[in-house]
Design a protein around this motif. Sequence first.
Motif, PDB file in Angstrom:
ATOM      1  N   SER A 150      25.219   5.484  -8.590  1.00 46.01           N
ATOM      2  CA  SER A 150      24.194   4.462  -8.807  1.00 46.01           C
ATOM      3  C   SER A 150      24.343   3.917 -10.221  1.00 46.01           C
ATOM      4  N   GLY A 164      21.866  10.970  -1.582  1.00 44.79           N
ATOM      5  CA  GLY A 164      21.395   9.627  -1.913  1.00 44.79           C
ATOM      6  C   GLY A 164      20.925   9.565  -3.351  1.00 44.79           C
ATOM      7  N   ARG A 211      19.281   6.504  -6.340  1.00 44.92           N
ATOM      8  CA  ARG A 211      18.952   5.142  -6.739  1.00 44.92           C
ATOM      9  C   ARG A 211      18.297   5.160  -8.116  1.00 44.92           C
ATOM     10  N   VAL A 226      16.002   3.152 -10.714  1.00 43.02           N
ATOM     11  CA  VAL A 226      15.008   2.071 -10.747  1.00 43.02           C
ATOM     12  C   VAL A 226      14.191   2.230 -12.029  1.00 43.02           C
ATOM     13  N   VAL A 259      15.591   7.813 -12.068  1.00 43.41           N
ATOM     14  CA  VAL A 259      16.659   7.885 -11.066  1.00 43.41           C
ATOM     15  C   VAL A 259      16.165   8.837  -9.986  1.00 43.41           C
ATOM     16  N   THR A 299      16.806  11.009  -6.500  1.00 45.69           N
ATOM     17  CA  THR A 299      17.911  11.619  -5.748  1.00 45.69           C
ATOM     18  C   THR A 299      17.353  12.350  -4.531  1.00 45.69           C
ATOM     19  N   ASP A 316      16.673   4.447  -0.311  1.00 44.42           N
ATOM     20  CA  ASP A 316      16.644   3.241  -1.132  1.00 44.42           C
ATOM     21  C   ASP A 316      15.247   3.119  -1.722  1.00 44.42           C
ATOM     22  N   LYS A 363      12.329   0.330  -3.558  1.00 39.23           N
ATOM     23  CA  LYS A 363      11.894  -1.035  -3.901  1.00 39.23           C
ATOM     24  C   LYS A 363      10.516  -0.912  -4.533  1.00 39.23           C
ATOM     25  N   SER A 368      18.989   0.647   3.470  1.00 38.10           N
ATOM     26  CA  SER A 368      18.968  -0.431   2.480  1.00 38.10           C
ATOM     27  C   SER A 368      17.696  -1.249   2.665  1.00 38.10           C
ATOM     28  N   ARG A 382      31.942   6.271  -2.597  1.00 32.22           N
ATOM     29  CA  ARG A 382      30.907   5.297  -2.985  1.00 32.22           C
ATOM     30  C   ARG A 382      31.490   4.221  -3.894  1.00 32.22           C
TER      31      ARG A 382
END
Length: 601
Positions: A326, A367, A369, A371, A375, A377, A409, A411, A445, A575
């Motif tokens: 990421s 996984g 991400r 943001v 981070v 996980t 993911d 948002k 996603s 990845r």
Amino acid sequence: MSYKNTYIFSTLPRTHRGQPIVLGGDPKGKNFLYTNGNSVIIRNIENPAISDIYTEHSCAVNVAKYSPSGFYIASGDQSGKVRIWDTVNQEHLMKNEFQPIGGPIKDISWSPDSQRMVVVGEGRERFGHVFMSDTGTSVGEISGQSKPINSCDFRPARPFRIITGSEDNTIGIFEGPPFKFKKTKQEHTRFVQAVRYSPAGNLFASAGFDGKVFLYAGDTADLIGEIGSPAHKGGVYAVGWKPDGTQLLTASGDKTCRLWDVETKSLISEFMMGGQVEDQQVSCLWQGQHLLSLSLSGFINYLDVNNPAKPIRIVKGHNKPITVLSLSPDRKTIYTGSHDGFVTTWNSATGENERVAGDGHGNQINGMRAVGSSVFTCGIDDTVREISAEEKAYMKTEIKLASQPRGMDVKGDIIVTASVTEIATLQDGRKASSVPVSFEPSSVSINPEHPDVAVGGAGDNKVHVYTLVGTSLSPKTELEHLGPVTDCAYSPDGAYLVACDANRKVILYKVPEYQLAHNKEWGFHNARVNSVAWSPNSLLVASGSLDTTIIIWSVQNPAKHVIIKNAHPQSQITRLAWLSNDMIVSVGQDCNTKMWTVSDI
């Protein structure tokens, strides 16, 4: 389109508890080298972010050593093969390949004129062999020891001698050429792990699992004395001579390295490397001004003679396959997570890195991400955890999931995870809602512009699209593929969804109607596609595959693509991520992180 490999953030050495690792040094003093899996890694000693990787072995490599001339490297593998290859050309052209023994090679040493070579290990008929590096012609036998040989060294002065250290607790002495067994030395009471001549060849040192280090005369092999009494509280894995032969560095399983005065056999200083099991020291190398030691964790420590309490530098990273990748929102920091549960942060410009501290997943991460300043996980311990990007440490946050997560993911403040039994939305540190699933998800996603969430189906060959309202998910549509869907990703502008599958295809959909975006088939991979990623401007898609290649696809001109062949040789790509519109980061099963510049798109 054209491409160039800009940087390689290399894997660390692959270590095993109770086994010494051999670090090789460049006679010119610029590089050092070690092995991991099928690869030999050559790193610049001043700036370890500069590295080169040789991947021509067909099985795991155990040891690699420069020839004294500096023009060749010899590397030995699990099957007993030795490859001799050139260091000058970028392609590392092979000079010779020999099979001196029929089992794992554990150590290699060159004669000072670079013409002869001794290899030792765990062969079926013999535990070592001496031969000419040009022709493979035998120049003697390594015999007289009854168990596998861990270490060997060629005397760097005439008359030539070879010494070997074996698991039968003895040191073998050989005279030649042609080399014949002369005698064994039996001072050690446990496995002998390292034997090394001093740079002038007037002395040699041996180190063993009994914690002892002995000094012998280089020509007669007479015992001169013991260093320390004993040198360490744990087994000694390696010794390294100062270039002028006056001092000796030892590395031990008691989590210390020690520096000794050779003449007085007394301790000069002790380097305490930590208190954890992974702080055991399994190798060392004295290269010019640099004193290197290797921890069981794989970390490479640059020791400071003037301040033994703190290394000058510690090179960190991964030595197990990387499973997740990421980028920070400003794309200046790369986050990689591995099969063994560790997360490393990398400065994308310099390669400087740090391992994330604190209690993580402890096993494979599926996984990740980044943001804002966090981070997130998820791992196969069925939890979602949070890392503070500023402190580079795991926070106390831990959200338990109903089953093993396969992807996630984020948002805003909502996290969506796809687990084996359900798709869950998480908010404020807890599970907000979930939808049970009958297929096996592989990836998630979230569309940045529309309230859509795409979930890849590995079990039913479909992409499942859901609508996300608040924290609730409701099914919207399904997209058929011809093989298990392995990854999916919405474009940054929200206008497209790209999905890849095990049937070698990469398929682009137009959002929100989810129709095929063009009639061109993106199917140039030769095996399962593992990952897809979008460039920041939403014009390019990168796909990485089991076939070791990366392909860059153009959205505006679907017939146009560039193939990066052998991006991670002999290793699948796990990845991908874009640092900018012309730079990609890739990670793979080979534990390496690579950066590629793509131009003329």
